[in-house]
Enzyme design. Structure first.
Site, PDB file in Angstrom:
ATOM      1  N   ASP A 487       0.808  -1.222   0.000  1.00 32.88           N
ATOM      2  CA  ASP A 487       0.000   0.000   0.000  1.00 32.88           C
ATOM      3  C   ASP A 487       0.837   1.265   0.000  1.00 32.88           C
ATOM      4  O   ASP A 487       0.356   2.337  -0.371  1.00 32.88           O
ATOM      5  CB  ASP A 487      -0.838   0.058   1.292  1.00 32.88           C
ATOM      6  CG  ASP A 487      -2.068  -0.815   1.213  1.00 32.88           C
ATOM      7  OD1 ASP A 487      -2.585  -1.014   0.110  1.00 32.88           O
ATOM      8  OD2 ASP A 487      -2.505  -1.295   2.279  1.00 32.88           O
TER       9      ASP A 487
HETATM   10  C1  BGC Z   1      -2.969  -4.132   4.324  1.00 31.37           C
HETATM   11  C2  BGC Z   1      -2.691  -4.999   3.131  1.00 31.37           C
HETATM   12  C3  BGC Z   1      -1.417  -4.577   2.475  1.00 31.37           C
HETATM   13  C4  BGC Z   1      -0.276  -4.535   3.467  1.00 31.37           C
HETATM   14  C5  BGC Z   1       1.018  -4.034   2.857  1.00 31.37           C
HETATM   15  C6  BGC Z   1      -1.774  -4.107   5.244  1.00 31.37           C
HETATM   16  O1  BGC Z   1      -1.999  -3.194   6.253  1.00 31.37           O
HETATM   17  O2  BGC Z   1      -4.103  -4.644   5.004  1.00 31.37           O
HETATM   18  O3  BGC Z   1      -3.752  -4.915   2.215  1.00 31.37           O
HETATM   19  O4  BGC Z   1      -1.151  -5.492   1.436  1.00 31.37           O
HETATM   20  O5  BGC Z   1      -0.628  -3.694   4.535  1.00 31.37           O
HETATM   21  O6  BGC Z   1       1.001  -2.693   2.560  1.00 31.37           O
END
Ligand code: BGC
Length: 809
Positions: A487
């Site tokens: 993200d």
């Molecule tokens: C989110 C995931 C994401 C991960 C890496 C998590 O907090 O729920 O969807 O892939 O972070 O960024």
């Protein structure tokens, strides 16, 4: 240092002191009514949706961290002394304390001044209520008179509104007390058909429903005035803060034990119910009263608790293993499976790190959660898949999240995370492999919940692939959009004037940044869809061709010489390359490309995995990337905003570690795969609880990386894709008990020093009793008949037992 121990027999973690480094929590409820509960009775409850139907109030980021919950007080009128048998909120110097977190229940026991107390909390199956059962024993030589007070603070339903909209909410609170039952019936704007109730099994000496009357002005829950005084004031809240407290007086002879029951519940009126008189909620009370009466009875509670235990026996019975490693067995047989259920139910919404307000059900997250859950209750997995697919957009793209109550895409976050659609293919593939139920592909599902747009689920999967192919960048790699799995890698945040971001994370969809991770994920998903197509007799060659082509593009533009690159940014600069000064190697593409089969034949996969071992592996797990970014970079976005060693900036982001375990298993390296597994296995980290700090029975999202001053410290426990992926890595790839589209495969890649293991796996209605042993030659027998060791096990009749013996060299 430990703060408790595992009781595997009872499937409990036993905490033996209340002041754990962080709140060590558990979840109540498995279907619709849920709660989180800490080892000192902190936490809150909600019905279906932690944001929109919050029953009890909770203040986050409080001091102490864990404050507010399902509290009880005992008061000795002889001395005026009062204490909480669950330690919080009065924090007495208890003579004994023990918290047992089990499968959807928690028991907290203590002893103080020779009064022994045990409180059990659970949500009975099929009910929208929670039971608290207080058991008191007088271990004094003389009779004891005691006052018992209960306490919950009601939330005015929408937790976000409750925490912010005081000008309105201080005037809306409504309660009613009838026959000792406290009804919290504040209406949330248009709703007039639900309420919460809080009841007690004993005749009341008094009650309070106004928080200020119970606590007293300028006081908190550590010394409520009603408890200190030894009497409630029978207050009825009008606005302000509705609260629920019962006061019961009991006398206990020496050695005598008494039980007191409390029931906190949610009631929703049937849609067509008629109110009598109109506008009142009387009818609900008539309907709910028998429910309350039933759950205040001890025999019902005993029966409900037994049913809950049986439910879990059955769920966990889907896979039980016996390996040479006790910590593996403990996680696979009990806690990892349990955490999978919790992540399936909660997605990323409700924990002590997720507020229940900010995030609903994640499109990518929930699809991944299915991997660890689908074997337990396939019907619920199916329902979830159809819910998720109904939020997909007609372009094949996806809302990043949806709200569990409305099941509609959430516009707060919107769409544009370009990995999202591909996860749907992987989720559906997992369901098909487990169940063989190809009818799901024909289920008619709308786009964006828009009636009239229904198409078979298979069409959704095709559009998911097409979404990627329609969005390729200058190198032929998939455009990343706002971000991919990571993200925080926001590569379309660029600046025309240095220092001034032109695009921000929120609108970073339009650029040309590309993701090697999505490329690897595409290869995996396209191959899965080709397999599904073959299973149902549809054409699938184009998916294989597309996967092949994408593999070639990865080899050409995604390979850095010793590992897979991560991405190209908006300016076409490579990310995750030896040519970068920081962020040279990222874990995600190494795992995802190898899982997609990229480079497995030509040896580049093995080279990439060797680079991971050399550059990213630490004793606490594998770091997300190295070297950590030391300063903010607008062209990379949020990832570079974290201090080095935390979260996506070179933290050990545990979710990614099992991808490497699987990748190592794919290249046949069982020692490395299992070694990685043990490094982040929370049970194996129990002995360093003072470093790890989070619960030793569940995975955390992140462990601080080696650049962090707190290297080894875990954060964000419970709600993480780490649970499902670790479960898949250990059970399907290391132990190798792997559901495939045509049946169950047993293909272990275990450590060299393991003599073997046994497992019992329920699969498509049959029970497979599997023994893996060492021998000179590989061989496989099924019910005594030799078959090829590379074969998928023949499908067995539902209800039968199948004996499988695999000999590996
Ligand atoms: C989110 C995931 C994401 C991960 C890496 C998590 O907090 O729920 O969807 O892939 O972070 O960024």
């Amino acid at each position: 240092m430990r703060f408790g121990h595992f009781d595997d027999e009872r499937r409990e973690y036993v905490i033996d002191r209340p002041d754990t480094p962080l709140p060590w929590i558990n979840y109540l409820g498995t279907e619709a009514y849920f709660g989180i509960i800490s080892n000192t009775a902190g936490g809150y409850s909600f019905y279906r949706d932690a944001r929109l139907r919050r029953l009890t109030r909770y203040r986050y980021n409080n001091a102490p961290f864990d404050f507010g919950g399902r509290y009880l007080y005992l008061r000795d009128p002889g001395t005026g002394e009062f204490w909480s048998p669950t330690w919080q909120p009065t924090q007495p110097e208890l003579d004994e304390y023990e918290c047992r977190h089990g499968m959807s229940y928690t028991q907290i026991a203590s002893s103080y001044r020779n009064i022994r107390a045990r409180v059990s909390y659970f949500v009975p199956l099929g009910e929208t209520l929670e039971v608290w059962r207080l058991r008191l024993t007088n271990e004094r030589a003389e009779a004891a008179e005691l006052s018992v007070f209960s306490s919950v603070e009601f939330c005015l339903w929408d937790a976000q509104d409750d925490a912010t909209n005081f000008q309105r909410n201080f005037s809306t609170g409504q309660v009613e007390v009838v026959d000792g039952v406290i009804y919290h019936k504040t209406e949330y704007r248009e709703r007039r058909d639900h309420f919460a109730y809080f009841a007690c099994s004993e005749p009341l000496a008094g009650f309070d429903t106004a928080r200020e009357s119970f606590l007293g002005p300028y006081r908190s829950w550590d010394r409520p005035i009603a408890v200190e005084r030894g009497s409630s004031s029978d207050s009825v809240a009008h606005g302000w803060q509705p609260h629920g407290s019962h006061h019961v007086r009991i006398a206990l002879q020496p050695g005598e034990t008494r039980e007191i029951g409390f029931v906190l519940g949610y009631w929703e009126n049937p849609r067509d119910a008629k109110f009598d008189p109109p506008g009142s909620q009387t009818i609900n009370k008539h309907m709910v009263r028998p429910v309350i009466a039933r759950w205040l009875r001890q025999d019902t509670v005993d029966e409900g608790f037994r049913a809950l235990r049986e439910h879990w026996d059955n769920l966990l019975g889907g896979l039980q293993v016996s390996t040479p490693d006790g910590e593996t067995d403990r996680m696979v047989n009990i806690w990892n499976a349990y955490q999978n259920m919790v992540t399936f139910n909660m997605s990323r919404s409700t924990s002590f790190y997720e507020s229940g307000i900010g995030r609903g059900m994640g499109f990518r997250d929930s699809n991944q959660d299915l991997l660890g859950f689908v074997h337990m209750i396939p019907e619920r997995a199916k329902e979830r898949i159809l819910d998720i697919a109904a939020t997909q957009l007609a372009t094949g793209g996806a809302y990043h999240q949806y709200q569990p109550l409305t099941k509609r895409g959430n516009n707060d976050i919107g769409s544009g995370f370009n990995d999202d659609p591909l996860w749907l293919i992987l989720g559906v593939a997992a369901y098909l492999k487990e169940t063989g139920d190809t009818s799901i592909l024909e289920a008619l599902v709308p786009y964006d919940n828009d009636p009239g747009t229904e198409q078979p689920l298979y069409d959704h999967l095709q559009r998911s692939l097409r979404y990627t192919l329609d969005r390729l960048g200058p190198h032929g790699l998939p455009l990343i959009g706002r971000a991919d799995w990571n993200d925080c890698l926001n590569l379309n945040c660029f600046s025309e004037t240095p220092g001034e971001p032109f695009q921000t994370t929120e609108n970073a969809t339009g650029g040309v940044a590309e993701s090697v991770f999505i490329a690897g994920q595409f290869v995996l998903a396209a191959r899965e869809l080709a397999g599904i197509a073959a299973l149902v007799g549809r054409p699938g060659q184009e998916y294989l061709d597309a996967a092949e082509k994408m593999s070639g593009t990865i080899a050409e533009h995604g390979w850095d010489g010793a590992w897979f690159r991560r991405a190209y940014d908006f300016h076409g600069n490579v990310v995750g390359s030896a040519s970068n000064d920081e962020g040279q190697i990222f874990i995600e593409p190494q795992g995802m490309c190898v899982m997609g089969g990229v480079g497995v034949e030509d040896g580049t996969a093995a080279t990439a995995l060797a680079s991971v071992r050399e550059r990213l592996a630490t004793p606490h797990g594998i770091i997300l990337q190295q070297p950590a970014y030391s300063s903010y970079r607008v062209e990379l976005g949020e990832i570079s905003s974290y201090p080095p060693g935390y979260k996506e900036n070179a933290g050990i982001f545990c979710h990614t570690n099992p991808w490497l375990m699987i990748a190592e298993a794919i290249v046949g390296n069982g020692d490395a795969a299992f070694d990685y597994y043990k490094r982040i296995n929370p049970a194996a980290r129990e002995a360093i609880s003072e470093v790890h700090r989070c619960e030793p029975y569940v995975y955390a999202q992140m462990i601080a990386g080696r650049d962090a001053p707190t290297h080894g410290e875990a954060k964000n426990s419970w709600l993480t894709g780490t649970a499902a992926w670790n479960y898949a890595a250990i059970t399907q790839w290391i132990l190798g008990i792997r559901p495939e589209l045509t049946g169950l495969r047993v293909a272990p890649v275990i450590p060299a020093d393991w003599p073997g293991f046994t497992a019992v796996r329920r699969f498509r209605g049959a029970t497979y009793r599997i023994e893996v042993r060492r021998g000179d030659e590989r061989s496989l027998t099924v019910d005594g008949v030799a078959v090829s060791p590379d074969a998928v096990l023949p499908l067995a009749q539902a209800g039968t037992d199948v004996e499988v013996i695999l000999t590996v060299s």
